[in-house]
Enzyme design. Sequence first.
Site, PDB file in Angstrom:
ATOM      1  N   ARG A 213       0.872  -1.185   0.000  1.00 53.67           N
ATOM      2  CA  ARG A 213       0.000   0.000   0.000  1.00 53.67           C
ATOM      3  C   ARG A 213       0.903   1.227   0.000  1.00 53.67           C
ATOM      4  O   ARG A 213       2.046   1.179   0.445  1.00 53.67           O
ATOM      5  CB  ARG A 213      -0.917   0.000   1.216  1.00 53.67           C
ATOM      6  CG  ARG A 213      -1.866  -1.193   1.255  1.00 53.67           C
ATOM      7  CD  ARG A 213      -2.970  -0.965   2.265  1.00 53.67           C
ATOM      8  NE  ARG A 213      -3.762  -2.184   2.476  1.00 53.67           N
ATOM      9  CZ  ARG A 213      -4.825  -2.520   1.750  1.00 53.67           C
ATOM     10  NH1 ARG A 213      -5.229  -1.755   0.761  1.00 53.67           N
ATOM     11  NH2 ARG A 213      -5.490  -3.625   2.014  1.00 53.67           N
ATOM     12  N   GLY A 214       0.366   2.359  -0.460  1.00 57.91           N
ATOM     13  CA  GLY A 214       1.142   3.601  -0.515  1.00 57.91           C
ATOM     14  C   GLY A 214       2.199   3.532  -1.604  1.00 57.91           C
ATOM     15  O   GLY A 214       2.198   2.621  -2.444  1.00 57.91           O
ATOM     16  N   GLY A 240      -8.181   1.975  -5.152  1.00 59.20           N
ATOM     17  CA  GLY A 240      -7.007   2.846  -5.021  1.00 59.20           C
ATOM     18  C   GLY A 240      -6.027   2.593  -6.162  1.00 59.20           C
ATOM     19  O   GLY A 240      -5.526   3.524  -6.794  1.00 59.20           O
ATOM     20  N   THR A 267     -10.504  -6.936  -5.768  1.00 57.38           N
ATOM     21  CA  THR A 267     -10.798  -6.659  -4.367  1.00 57.38           C
ATOM     22  C   THR A 267     -11.824  -7.650  -3.864  1.00 57.38           C
ATOM     23  O   THR A 267     -12.816  -7.904  -4.551  1.00 57.38           O
ATOM     24  CB  THR A 267     -11.341  -5.234  -4.137  1.00 57.38           C
ATOM     25  OG1 THR A 267     -11.788  -5.137  -2.793  1.00 57.38           O
ATOM     26  CG2 THR A 267     -12.488  -4.883  -5.057  1.00 57.38           C
ATOM     27  N   ASP A 269     -13.644  -7.047  -1.420  1.00 58.43           N
ATOM     28  CA  ASP A 269     -14.771  -6.262  -0.899  1.00 58.43           C
ATOM     29  C   ASP A 269     -15.874  -6.077  -1.944  1.00 58.43           C
ATOM     30  O   ASP A 269     -16.979  -5.677  -1.615  1.00 58.43           O
ATOM     31  CB  ASP A 269     -14.290  -4.876  -0.450  1.00 58.43           C
ATOM     32  CG  ASP A 269     -13.493  -4.946   0.843  1.00 58.43           C
ATOM     33  OD1 ASP A 269     -13.355  -6.059   1.381  1.00 58.43           O
ATOM     34  OD2 ASP A 269     -13.028  -3.897   1.309  1.00 58.43           O
ATOM     35  N   MET A 312     -14.467  -9.503   6.344  1.00 59.68           N
ATOM     36  CA  MET A 312     -13.932  -8.272   5.753  1.00 59.68           C
ATOM     37  C   MET A 312     -15.017  -7.471   5.058  1.00 59.68           C
ATOM     38  O   MET A 312     -16.099  -7.971   4.765  1.00 59.68           O
ATOM     39  CB  MET A 312     -12.809  -8.609   4.788  1.00 59.68           C
ATOM     40  CG  MET A 312     -11.504  -8.789   5.533  1.00 59.68           C
ATOM     41  SD  MET A 312     -10.105  -8.845   4.442  1.00 59.68           S
ATOM     42  CE  MET A 312      -8.769  -8.784   5.622  1.00 59.68           C
ATOM     43  N   GLY A 313     -14.716  -6.244   4.777  1.00 54.54           N
ATOM     44  CA  GLY A 313     -15.668  -5.325   4.135  1.00 54.54           C
ATOM     45  C   GLY A 313     -15.533  -3.980   4.782  1.00 54.54           C
ATOM     46  O   GLY A 313     -16.165  -3.683   5.789  1.00 54.54           O
ATOM     47  N   TYR A 425      -8.443 -12.575   7.560  1.00 51.72           N
ATOM     48  CA  TYR A 425      -7.405 -12.807   6.549  1.00 51.72           C
ATOM     49  C   TYR A 425      -7.510 -14.191   5.906  1.00 51.72           C
ATOM     50  O   TYR A 425      -7.059 -14.386   4.780  1.00 51.72           O
ATOM     51  CB  TYR A 425      -6.007 -12.606   7.154  1.00 51.72           C
ATOM     52  CG  TYR A 425      -5.738 -11.149   7.459  1.00 51.72           C
ATOM     53  CD1 TYR A 425      -5.449 -10.257   6.431  1.00 51.72           C
ATOM     54  CD2 TYR A 425      -5.813 -10.651   8.751  1.00 51.72           C
ATOM     55  CE1 TYR A 425      -5.233  -8.907   6.690  1.00 51.72           C
ATOM     56  CE2 TYR A 425      -5.594  -9.306   9.023  1.00 51.72           C
ATOM     57  CZ  TYR A 425      -5.311  -8.441   7.983  1.00 51.72           C
ATOM     58  OH  TYR A 425      -5.111  -7.113   8.234  1.00 51.72           O
TER      59      TYR A 425
HETATM   60  N1  LIG Z   1      -5.823   8.508  -5.517  1.00 51.17           N
HETATM   61  C1  LIG Z   1      -4.742   7.783  -5.770  1.00 51.17           C
HETATM   62  N2  LIG Z   1      -3.833   8.193  -6.679  1.00 51.17           N
HETATM   63  C2  LIG Z   1      -2.734   7.458  -6.938  1.00 51.17           C
HETATM   64  N3  LIG Z   1      -2.465   6.281  -6.338  1.00 51.17           N
HETATM   65  C3  LIG Z   1      -3.323   5.823  -5.430  1.00 51.17           C
HETATM   66  C4  LIG Z   1      -4.512   6.534  -5.093  1.00 51.17           C
HETATM   67  N4  LIG Z   1      -5.171   5.830  -4.150  1.00 51.17           N
HETATM   68  C5  LIG Z   1      -4.429   4.731  -3.906  1.00 51.17           C
HETATM   69  N5  LIG Z   1      -3.327   4.723  -4.675  1.00 51.17           N
HETATM   70  C6  LIG Z   1      -2.276   3.698  -4.687  1.00 51.17           C
HETATM   71  O1  LIG Z   1      -2.830   2.441  -5.069  1.00 51.17           O
HETATM   72  C7  LIG Z   1      -2.234   1.381  -4.323  1.00 51.17           C
HETATM   73  C8  LIG Z   1      -3.291   0.515  -3.702  1.00 51.17           C
HETATM   74  O2  LIG Z   1      -4.268   1.300  -3.014  1.00 51.17           O
HETATM   75  P1  LIG Z   1      -5.055   0.718  -1.731  1.00 51.17           P
HETATM   76  O3  LIG Z   1      -4.073   0.337  -0.701  1.00 51.17           O
HETATM   77  O4  LIG Z   1      -6.100   1.683  -1.382  1.00 51.17           O
HETATM   78  O5  LIG Z   1      -5.652  -0.650  -2.227  1.00 51.17           O
HETATM   79  P2  LIG Z   1      -6.745  -0.962  -3.326  1.00 51.17           P
HETATM   80  O6  LIG Z   1      -6.126  -0.949  -4.668  1.00 51.17           O
HETATM   81  O7  LIG Z   1      -7.907  -0.062  -3.128  1.00 51.17           O
HETATM   82  O8  LIG Z   1      -7.085  -2.467  -3.013  1.00 51.17           O
HETATM   83  P3  LIG Z   1      -7.942  -3.048  -1.780  1.00 51.17           P
HETATM   84  O9  LIG Z   1      -8.789  -1.963  -1.223  1.00 51.17           O
HETATM   85  O10 LIG Z   1      -8.752  -4.150  -2.394  1.00 51.17           O
HETATM   86  O11 LIG Z   1      -6.966  -3.585  -0.815  1.00 51.17           O
HETATM   87  C9  LIG Z   1      -1.315   2.029  -3.311  1.00 51.17           C
HETATM   88  O12 LIG Z   1       0.013   1.860  -3.738  1.00 51.17           O
HETATM   89  C10 LIG Z   1      -1.716   3.492  -3.291  1.00 51.17           C
HETATM   90  O13 LIG Z   1      -0.623   4.342  -3.056  1.00 51.17           O
HETATM   91  O1  LIG Z   2      -4.787  -5.329   6.602  1.00 46.12           O
HETATM   92  P1  LIG Z   2      -4.622  -4.949   5.190  1.00 46.12           P
HETATM   93  O2  LIG Z   2      -3.775  -5.883   4.418  1.00 46.12           O
HETATM   94  O3  LIG Z   2      -4.206  -3.542   4.998  1.00 46.12           O
HETATM   95  O4  LIG Z   2      -6.048  -5.103   4.477  1.00 46.12           O
HETATM   96  C1  LIG Z   2      -7.272  -4.975   5.085  1.00 46.12           C
HETATM   97  C2  LIG Z   2      -8.311  -4.480   4.118  1.00 46.12           C
HETATM   98  O5  LIG Z   2      -8.150  -5.006   2.836  1.00 46.12           O
HETATM   99  C3  LIG Z   2      -9.389  -5.465   2.328  1.00 46.12           C
HETATM  100  O6  LIG Z   2      -9.345  -6.858   2.336  1.00 46.12           O
HETATM  101  C4  LIG Z   2      -9.613  -5.010   0.917  1.00 46.12           C
HETATM  102  O7  LIG Z   2      -9.716  -3.627   0.867  1.00 46.12           O
HETATM  103  C5  LIG Z   2     -10.433  -4.927   3.301  1.00 46.12           C
HETATM  104  O8  LIG Z   2     -11.561  -5.730   3.399  1.00 46.12           O
HETATM  105  C6  LIG Z   2      -9.663  -4.825   4.568  1.00 46.12           C
HETATM  106  O9  LIG Z   2     -10.146  -3.817   5.422  1.00 46.12           O
HETATM  107 MG   LIG Z   3      -9.628  -0.178  -1.814  1.00 49.81          MG
END
Ligand SMILES: Nc1ncnc2c1ncn2[C@@H]1O[C@H](COP(=O)(O)OP(=O)(O)OP(=O)(O)O)[C@@H](O)[C@H]1O
Ligand SMILES: O=P(O)(O)OC[C@H]1O[C@](O)(CO)[C@@H](O)[C@@H]1O
Ligand SMILES: [Mg+2]
Length: 528
Positions: A213-214, A240, A267, A269, A312-313, A425
Amino acid sequence: MDLSISSPFRGAFPGPTSTFILNPKSRCSHSLNFFKHRNSYSKNPLFSRQKIPIRAQVSDPAVDDGFVIDDVPHLTDFLPDLPSYPNPLQTSQAYAIVKQTFVRPEDVVAQKIVVQKDSSRGVHFRRAGPCEKVYFKSEEVRACIVTCGGLCPGINTVIREIVCGLNYMYGVDDILGIQGGYRGFYSKNTLILTPKVVNDIHKRGGTFLLTSRGGHDTQKIVDNIQDRGINQVYIIGGDGTQRGASRIYEEVEKRGLKVAVAGIPKTIDNDIAVIDKSFGFDTAVEEAQRAINAAHVEVESVENGIGIVKLMGRYSGFIAMFATLASRDVDCCLIPESPFYLEGKGGLFEFIEERLKENGHIVIVVAEGAGQEYLAQSMQGIDEKDASGNRLLLDVGLWLTQNIKDHFTKERKMAINMKYIDPTYMIRAIPSNASDNIYCTLLAQSAVHGAMAGYTGFTVGPVNSRHAYIPISHVTETQNTVKLTDRMWARLLASTNQPSFLNCDESTGGKVCKDTIDLINNMKITSI
Ligand SMILES: Nc1ncnc2c1ncn2[C@@H]1O[C@H](COP(=O)(O)OP(=O)(O)OP(=O)(O)O)[C@@H](O)[C@H]1O
Ligand SMILES: O=P(O)(O)OC[C@H]1O[C@](O)(CO)[C@@H](O)[C@@H]1O
Ligand SMILES: [Mg+2]
């Protein structure tokens, strides 16, 4: 400006306002002219990039059938002189006897499938699939795959099928794996991916490429894409990640690079808009049954057994809702979209007591994002975020368990047997089931066909069971949540016979009821 005349694509759609005949010799190249037009219109504030009502532009309003195509960008929108080549699938053994190898450029998928005789035809997306012309020679392709965000069953299948699809269908043998999510573009070495390397990975949960993430830095990522000579980017991730993919596509276009950016929505979710369902969701719901079953077995074997299963959700209660509907052992399902209350008439405590009297036990499924407003009240000041900026949730399962225990043992002086199961998880760290595996294969192959055909800035996914290319920006505009006004939630309430938490009692849950009613009043009424 009248699109109905200037767009050669328009004639491809037969209907009451259609007067143009599509040149039967023209296939993908025909539509590409259209995208070129469309993209330049997109710079005009009068034309929304996503929604160009092709037929709505005709002069006679009496024959306006409201047909709208929400199309995806194409590399030729900003690189107009790109050469095209015959699709190698034309000579492929796999497709040798297929009646119609290529999707027609005029094939679209309707977003709204239930219509009335007089209703507008509405939004349509380009149908996914192999195109007659491609914009990459096989030997010229350098593809990469990256996985971002949380885990989900099936990620490895998608990775495997992108690699095999590129290699077996298009003869591509230069495929890189970006490790550890977006930041891996600029902070880690790449992996070389071949069908042999990925052969067995679909049997494992998780992601072979690692995730994070990030760390999304658009400039650094696109610099890296450019430096490495990558020209197809496959991005697997949730909402994201798709937002990040959209930024990458915009930057690629700004720099005028011949790089196709394809998003594959992931995802558990199931909160990604437009598409029918995200891959891995069914597997997660199936795995959740094991936890629910364990809770049920435990609580029906003791007196006054109360089982709580946290699933989860984060913002969407789909897993909890579908796991409940599938199980039949669940008495009550709590999701983030539906505020609930504990005390008083119509509240959770009253319902638990009724079920204990009736059946001797009760099973409650709670989505992790439910009831966060109460937890925030009792744990003031805690407002943490993860590296991607997602709010970190407080543990509703433990909070609920403690509150129920306190209520029954201290206030009601009842002996209860509490069993709390937190399989969060476990439901996402497993390999995908058979149907998700097939779904992942279709997603991967559609993404490969789209990128080879020069489409970019798209997310692939099923819309009303047909795979389509959807502009990434459309997918990230909204988040998919359970609509309390849809029939599916009513089906759940009818199945569990749980309270809807809509019975207002000013002395106790009145505020929550008001919040729920406000929420429902603000919702767009849809039905599934
Ligand atoms: N608005 C945005 N602009 C650019 N990058 C983003 C943005 N939001 C999220 N990201 C990047 O996308 C990647 C994944 O984002 P996030 O951790 O929110 O998971 P996700 O893709 O939503 O998946 P999930 O929610 O199913 O775990 C991260 O590396 C984050 O930095
Ligand atoms: O603990 P982590 O790996 O950041 O992920 C938790 C989140 O990821 C998801 O599985 C998907 O966004 C959510 O349901 C949950 O809140
Ligand atoms: Mg997400």
